[in-house]
Design a protein around this motif. Structure first.
Motif, PDB file in Angstrom:
ATOM      1  N   ASP A 164       0.809  -1.383   0.090  1.00  0.00           N
ATOM      2  CA  ASP A 164       0.035   0.138  -0.217  1.00  0.00           C
ATOM      3  C   ASP A 164       0.977   1.113  -0.079  1.00  0.00           C
ATOM      4  OD1 ASP A 164      -2.567   0.924  -0.446  1.00  0.00           O
ATOM      5  OD2 ASP A 164      -2.656   1.608   1.789  1.00  0.00           O
ATOM      6  N   LEU A 165       2.011   0.871  -0.293  1.00  0.00           N
ATOM      7  CA  LEU A 165       3.025   2.179  -0.666  1.00  0.00           C
ATOM      8  C   LEU A 165       2.558   2.928  -1.967  1.00  0.00           C
ATOM      9  CD1 LEU A 165       6.380   1.041   1.081  1.00  0.00           C
ATOM     10  CD2 LEU A 165       4.699   2.244   1.976  1.00  0.00           C
ATOM     11  N   TYR A 166       3.179   3.783  -2.254  1.00  0.00           N
ATOM     12  CA  TYR A 166       3.212   4.323  -3.670  1.00  0.00           C
ATOM     13  C   TYR A 166       3.823   3.226  -4.523  1.00  0.00           C
ATOM     14  CZ  TYR A 166       1.646   9.367  -2.258  1.00  0.00           C
ATOM     15  OH  TYR A 166       1.224  10.303  -1.946  1.00  0.00           O
ATOM     16  N   ASN A 167       3.279   3.081  -5.681  1.00  0.00           N
ATOM     17  CA  ASN A 167       3.946   2.056  -6.775  1.00  0.00           C
ATOM     18  C   ASN A 167       5.318   3.007  -7.341  1.00  0.00           C
ATOM     19  OD1 ASN A 167       2.658   3.376  -8.688  1.00  0.00           O
ATOM     20  ND2 ASN A 167       1.222   1.795  -8.772  1.00  0.00           N
ATOM     21  N   ARG A 168       5.822   2.427  -8.076  1.00  0.00           N
ATOM     22  CA  ARG A 168       7.326   3.016  -8.776  1.00  0.00           C
ATOM     23  C   ARG A 168       6.748   3.823  -9.822  1.00  0.00           C
ATOM     24  NH1 ARG A 168      13.095   1.009 -10.214  1.00  0.00           N
ATOM     25  NH2 ARG A 168      13.756   2.692 -11.599  1.00  0.00           N
ATOM     26  N   ASP A 198       6.731  13.462   3.733  1.00  0.00           N
ATOM     27  CA  ASP A 198       7.734  12.386   2.952  1.00  0.00           C
ATOM     28  C   ASP A 198       6.671  11.385   2.564  1.00  0.00           C
ATOM     29  OD1 ASP A 198       9.728  13.967   4.034  1.00  0.00           O
ATOM     30  OD2 ASP A 198       9.890  12.788   5.799  1.00  0.00           O
ATOM     31  N   ALA A 199       7.412  10.910   1.226  1.00  0.00           N
ATOM     32  CA  ALA A 199       6.738   9.743   0.469  1.00  0.00           C
ATOM     33  C   ALA A 199       7.810   8.623   0.406  1.00  0.00           C
ATOM     34  CB  ALA A 199       6.722  10.357  -1.041  1.00  0.00           C
ATOM     35  N   VAL A 200       7.173   7.510   0.683  1.00  0.00           N
ATOM     36  CA  VAL A 200       7.794   6.100   0.653  1.00  0.00           C
ATOM     37  C   VAL A 200       7.083   5.485  -0.526  1.00  0.00           C
ATOM     38  CG1 VAL A 200       8.291   3.965   2.018  1.00  0.00           C
ATOM     39  CG2 VAL A 200       7.752   6.216   3.086  1.00  0.00           C
ATOM     40  N   ILE A 201       8.126   5.225  -1.319  1.00  0.00           N
ATOM     41  CA  ILE A 201       7.872   4.422  -2.429  1.00  0.00           C
ATOM     42  C   ILE A 201       8.371   2.939  -2.690  1.00  0.00           C
ATOM     43  CG2 ILE A 201       8.142   4.619  -5.115  1.00  0.00           C
ATOM     44  CD1 ILE A 201       8.436   7.456  -4.660  1.00  0.00           C
ATOM     45  N   GLY A 250      11.407  -4.957  -6.046  1.00  0.00           N
ATOM     46  CA  GLY A 250      11.062  -6.193  -5.282  1.00  0.00           C
ATOM     47  C   GLY A 250      11.089  -5.951  -3.470  1.00  0.00           C
ATOM     48  N   GLU A 251      12.607  -5.617  -3.183  1.00  0.00           N
ATOM     49  CA  GLU A 251      12.814  -5.458  -1.849  1.00  0.00           C
ATOM     50  C   GLU A 251      13.510  -4.075  -1.472  1.00  0.00           C
ATOM     51  OE1 GLU A 251      16.536  -7.692  -3.258  1.00  0.00           O
ATOM     52  OE2 GLU A 251      14.353  -7.485  -3.568  1.00  0.00           O
ATOM     53  N   GLU A 252      13.341  -3.340  -2.538  1.00  0.00           N
ATOM     54  CA  GLU A 252      13.846  -1.837  -2.695  1.00  0.00           C
ATOM     55  C   GLU A 252      12.805  -0.685  -2.298  1.00  0.00           C
ATOM     56  OE1 GLU A 252      17.580  -0.448  -5.242  1.00  0.00           O
ATOM     57  OE2 GLU A 252      16.124  -0.673  -6.336  1.00  0.00           O
ATOM     58  N   PHE A 253      13.130   0.115  -1.721  1.00  0.00           N
ATOM     59  CA  PHE A 253      12.306   1.212  -1.246  1.00  0.00           C
ATOM     60  C   PHE A 253      12.925   2.635  -1.662  1.00  0.00           C
ATOM     61  CE2 PHE A 253      11.351  -2.205   1.219  1.00  0.00           C
ATOM     62  CZ  PHE A 253       9.919  -2.390   1.240  1.00  0.00           C
ATOM     63  N   LEU A 254      12.173   3.433  -2.106  1.00  0.00           N
ATOM     64  CA  LEU A 254      12.879   4.911  -2.047  1.00  0.00           C
ATOM     65  C   LEU A 254      12.134   5.960  -1.469  1.00  0.00           C
ATOM     66  CD1 LEU A 254      14.313   6.482  -5.386  1.00  0.00           C
ATOM     67  CD2 LEU A 254      12.793   7.819  -3.888  1.00  0.00           C
ATOM     68  N   VAL A 255      12.675   6.473  -0.579  1.00  0.00           N
ATOM     69  CA  VAL A 255      12.140   7.473   0.375  1.00  0.00           C
ATOM     70  C   VAL A 255      12.325   8.935   0.010  1.00  0.00           C
ATOM     71  CG1 VAL A 255      11.560   8.222   2.687  1.00  0.00           C
ATOM     72  CG2 VAL A 255      12.177   5.919   2.383  1.00  0.00           C
ATOM     73  N   LEU A 256      11.258   9.803  -0.256  1.00  0.00           N
ATOM     74  CA  LEU A 256      11.767  11.188  -0.662  1.00  0.00           C
ATOM     75  C   LEU A 256      11.342  12.121   0.455  1.00  0.00           C
ATOM     76  CD1 LEU A 256      11.712  13.512  -2.801  1.00  0.00           C
ATOM     77  CD2 LEU A 256       9.289  13.375  -3.075  1.00  0.00           C
TER      78      LEU A 256
END
Length: 416
Positions: free
Chosen positions: A265-269, A331-334, A338-344
């Motif tokens: 339920d995070l933002y998708n890529r 902030d945004a969590v994306i 697969g097991e990788e996340f990017l946080v803005l």
């Protein structure tokens, strides 16, 4: 009585706007007409010559109320005042609604000699009243909420649909204003535009976010129209509403599904890239600063290989929750892979960004999966530089993440 007084009474009788007729008091002959003024002749369609000596029963017809006539006869027989309303018929056969009263007339000795009746054709009033009743029933029957207010926005009418949608009973809203439905989700500029539009005599249409009596929110397509009198003055406002909550909920669900990752339920890529691009442009335009944290669950392939994909999915979900609960509200969590996340990190320089990244690392490390045990995270932080493109900023964060892994994992590495 003087001659001048008699002349005055005669003029008043003949010129009266109300229809006036005088009959004798002879019940055996049906109370024949003695005098009738022009207004009475116009109302009935008969000339005075045609009326003279004839009983007024001639005006009755199929729709004349027999109970009213029975009451009339009783009053005449008892020589007392009568008042009633029923249908009468003109000479041409057309009907009209008459409201009339009859008073006994006695001589100086108290003997009954005549009856005088003052009458009004109230057909138009009855028609308008029935039209209003029909309109009210029609408005009440419609499935869409309808509200009528006076010129000062005080509610004078609501239909059953309004009560059904808002939860407010009719008795509770009468005299109040529609402001009771405000949810707080429209700014003052919205209502200022509403007032300006209506004051100019124009319709106002918009989607309102309103609040029901129980506090729940609903979305409504609403059209408000001013009602004016013959002089162009606003006397009322009429609002017709369509509850579109189900449609809005479905649309929001579709938007959410298109922009969020199904598992976490995070933002998708795809949507995350749009958020990144928008934040990058804003930072460049306003001279702001953003930081990116690219993070990866350590040894995740081994988790999948040893415990299976359902366990791997559970680990990803728990890490996603930990990240979302650590970052700030803006902030945004994306889910980047697969097991990788990017946080803005919006409006966040390097030093506070590094502190936040460290809190994220520690929070994930504190997780204890029932099968896997301890989970760790490697993180790479990059802060927007003066000559960075967005692609370069992401690449720098990725390089920092690689450095964290090379240095032993479960740590934060900051791009130079």
């Amino acid at each position: 009585m003087t001659t001048s007084e008699l002349s005055l009474f005669k003029a008043a009788f003949l010129q009266s706007w109300n229809a006036i007729v005088i009959t004798d008091a002879d019940a055996s002959q049906g109370y024949g007409v003695v005098f009738a003024n022009p207004a009475f002749c116009t109302m009935t369609g008969y000339s005075f010559e045609e009326l003279r000596g004839r009983p007024l029963k001639m005006l009755q017809g199929p729709d004349t109320d027999p109970m009213v006539i029975a009451d009339l006869r009783t009053c005449l027989q008892q020589e007392r005042y009568f008042e009633g309303t029923t249908y009468n018929y003109r000479k041409d056969g057309s009907s009209y609604v008459v409201h009339w009263n009859i008073s006994p007339v006695r001589d100086e000795n108290g003997k009954l000699t005549h009856f005088v009746s003052v009458q009004q054709d109230i057909s138009e009033f009855v028609r308008v009243a029935r039209d209003n009743q029909l309109l009210a029933r029609a408005l009440d029957a419609t499935s869409d909420p309808v509200v009528v207010t006076d010129a000062h926005a005080h509610i004078t009418f609501v239909n059953s649909a309004f009560s059904r949608v808002t939860g407010y009973p009719v008795t509770e809203v009468m005299g109040k204003t529609p402001a009771m439905l405000r949810s707080g989700q429209h700014d003052e500029a919205f209502y200022a535009n509403l007032r300006k539009t209506l004051t100019a005599g124009k319709d106002f249409r918009a989607t309102f976010i309103n609040r029901r009596r129980d506090g729940s929110i609903y979305h409504a397509e609403q059209s408000i129209s001013p009602v004016m009198d013959e002089k162009g003055r606003i006397t009322h406002f009429v609002s017709v509403t369509k509850d579109i909550s189900d449609r809005v909920e479905k649309e929001q669900g579709l938007i959410h599904d298109a922009s969020h990752d199904t598992l976490t339920d995070l933002y998708n890529r795809r949507f995350g890239e749009q958020v990144l691009s928008s934040s990058f442009r804003q930072a460049r335009a306003l001279g702001g600063v953003i930081s990116l944290i690219l993070c990866d669950i350590d040894h995740f392939k081994q988790v999948n290989d040893r415990f299976g994909h359902p366990t791997g999915d559970r680990v990803i979900v728990n890490v996603a929750k930990a990240l979302r609960h650590t970052v700030r509200g803006r902030d945004a969590v994306i889910r980047w892979g697969g097991e990788e996340f990017l946080v803005l990190l919006d409006d966040c320089p390097a030093e506070p960004g590094q502190q936040l990244a460290e809190r994220m690392r520690a929070r994930v490390e504190a997780l204890q999966d029932e099968e896997v045990g301890r989970i760790t995270l490697s993180l790479g932080l990059a802060t927007l530089a003066a000559d960075d493109t967005l692609e370069q900023l992401i690449e720098r964060a990725d390089t920092a993440l690689y450095a964290a892994k090379q240095a032993g994992r479960n740590r934060v590495s900051v791009a130079p």
